[in-house]
Design a protein around this motif. Structure first.
Motif, PDB file in Angstrom:
ATOM      1  N   GLY A   1      51.017  -2.067  53.748  1.00  0.00           N
ATOM      2  CA  GLY A   1      52.285  -2.791  53.803  1.00  0.00           C
ATOM      3  C   GLY A   1      53.478  -1.908  53.489  1.00  0.00           C
ATOM      4  N   VAL A   2      53.399  -1.141  52.407  1.00  0.00           N
ATOM      5  CA  VAL A   2      54.536  -0.275  52.053  1.00  0.00           C
ATOM      6  C   VAL A   2      54.739   0.824  53.089  1.00  0.00           C
TER       7      VAL A   2
ATOM      8  N   GLU B   1      64.794   9.206  56.113  1.00  0.00           N
ATOM      9  CA  GLU B   1      63.527   9.915  55.919  1.00  0.00           C
ATOM     10  C   GLU B   1      62.580   9.002  55.150  1.00  0.00           C
ATOM     11  N   HIS B   2      61.306   9.083  55.495  1.00  0.00           N
ATOM     12  CA  HIS B   2      60.300   8.289  54.776  1.00  0.00           C
ATOM     13  C   HIS B   2      59.026   9.090  54.634  1.00  0.00           C
ATOM     14  N   GLN B   3      58.448   9.031  53.443  1.00  0.00           N
ATOM     15  CA  GLN B   3      57.158   9.677  53.197  1.00  0.00           C
ATOM     16  C   GLN B   3      56.302   8.752  52.338  1.00  0.00           C
ATOM     17  N   PHE B   4      55.097   8.443  52.812  1.00  0.00           N
ATOM     18  CA  PHE B   4      54.137   7.687  52.016  1.00  0.00           C
ATOM     19  C   PHE B   4      53.320   8.667  51.201  1.00  0.00           C
ATOM     20  N   ILE B   5      53.186   8.403  49.907  1.00  0.00           N
ATOM     21  CA  ILE B   5      52.383   9.246  49.023  1.00  0.00           C
ATOM     22  C   ILE B   5      51.273   8.390  48.434  1.00  0.00           C
TER      23      ILE B   5
ATOM     24  N   LEU C   1      59.646   2.947  47.029  1.00  0.00           N
ATOM     25  CA  LEU C   1      59.297   1.623  47.547  1.00  0.00           C
ATOM     26  C   LEU C   1      57.827   1.366  47.253  1.00  0.00           C
ATOM     27  N   VAL C   2      57.547   0.292  46.503  1.00  0.00           N
ATOM     28  CA  VAL C   2      56.166   0.027  46.096  1.00  0.00           C
ATOM     29  C   VAL C   2      55.802  -1.447  46.269  1.00  0.00           C
ATOM     30  N   HIS C   3      54.500  -1.687  46.210  1.00  0.00           N
ATOM     31  CA  HIS C   3      53.964  -3.048  46.182  1.00  0.00           C
ATOM     32  C   HIS C   3      53.833  -3.539  44.742  1.00  0.00           C
TER      33      HIS C   3
ATOM     34  N   SER D   1      57.343   5.965  49.612  1.00  0.00           N
ATOM     35  CA  SER D   1      56.608   4.723  49.382  1.00  0.00           C
ATOM     36  C   SER D   1      55.243   5.028  48.789  1.00  0.00           C
ATOM     37  N   GLY D   2      54.720   4.053  48.063  1.00  0.00           N
ATOM     38  CA  GLY D   2      53.402   4.161  47.453  1.00  0.00           C
ATOM     39  C   GLY D   2      52.961   2.794  46.990  1.00  0.00           C
TER      40      GLY D   2
END
Length: 248
Positions: free
Chosen positions: A223-224, A238-242, A63-65, A42-43
């Protein structure tokens, strides 16, 4: 654990009630990649830097805004738009984007998440899509609130100061400075948004309220992250925010 792309998209669309919004872009699946989803990156914005990072992390979904295909933009696939989409297609990565629905969600949304980080107790919602929030914080000076906001966001906000303490606060992340007059009509001591326009300064000063322009990117990072974490927990993914740096 894997999940089918269609099931994931259907779940997100229902969770965020995308059908209720008239938006500036399509919400949901914007670029189709592989059918099986195991890892989400996500970002905030589907920039080339985020896409490159997701490729390196072998993500199945970005996954983005802020995604693609904004209303009024040139539809021709040239330049950076071509390069971004080409990268996604070559690596079979899905692009999921949620704009206003992600602003508005009362738990996972940008505004709800930022309010929680500021210990703002939400009492009401306003604006055309009920995305802006109104609530109370512990009474404090404008300087103290600015310090708290800076600590939470990791950047110094632009502060239009007023000679009053702050307890009643409205906020709306991103480019929502246009809601300041609605916030003032609700009797706020302070309004927070991501951006500021030339006239915002005068509106705040002449109405003797605090205004904080805290950064479009900075205010919309949460939010993301919340949605990605929720999906990871819900479907054992798995999830990673960048966080791609953007000072705006």
């Amino acid at each position: 654990m894997m999940i089918n792309r269609s099931k994931l998209v259907e779940y997100c669309d229902e969770l965020l009630q995308t059908s209720l919004f008239k938006d500036y872009c399509p919400n949901g699946l914007q670029i189709e990649g592989g059918d099986s989803i195991n890892k989400i990156v996500s970002g905030v914005t589907a920039s080339q830097a985020l896409i490159d990072a997701a490729i390196e992390q072998q993500a199945d979904v970005i996954l983005v805004h802020h995604g693609f295909f904004w209303k009024g933009e040139n539809a021709v696939l040239t330049g950076i738009k071509k390069r971004r989409i080409k990268s996604l297609l070559e690596h079979d990565i899905n692009l999921l984007a949620y704009h206003l629905p992600l602003d508005a969600h009362k738990i996972l949304g940008n505004n709800a998440q930022l309010a929680a980080k500021l210990s703002l107790t939400i009492e009401a919602y306003f604006s055309g899509n009920d995305i802006a929030v109104l609530g109370q914080v512990k009474p404090q000076s404008g300087h103290a609130f600015k310090t708290q906001l800076q600590t939470v966001l990791g950047r110094e906000p632009l502060h239009v100061e007023a000679a009053r303490n702050i307890s009643k606060v409205a906020l709306c992340t991103g480019a929502a400075q246009g809601y300041i007059e609605q916030a003032i009509d609700l009797g706020v001591d302070a309004f927070i948004s991501g951006e500021i326009s030339e006239n915002t300064w005068h509106i705040a000063k002449e109405n003797k309220v605090h205004y904080f322009a805290a950064g479009h990117h900075a205010t919309e990072r949460y939010g993301v992250q919340a949605l990605g974490a929720h999906l990871a927990e819900q479907f054992s993914l798995e999830h990673q925010f960048i966080d791609i740096f953007n000072p705006v």
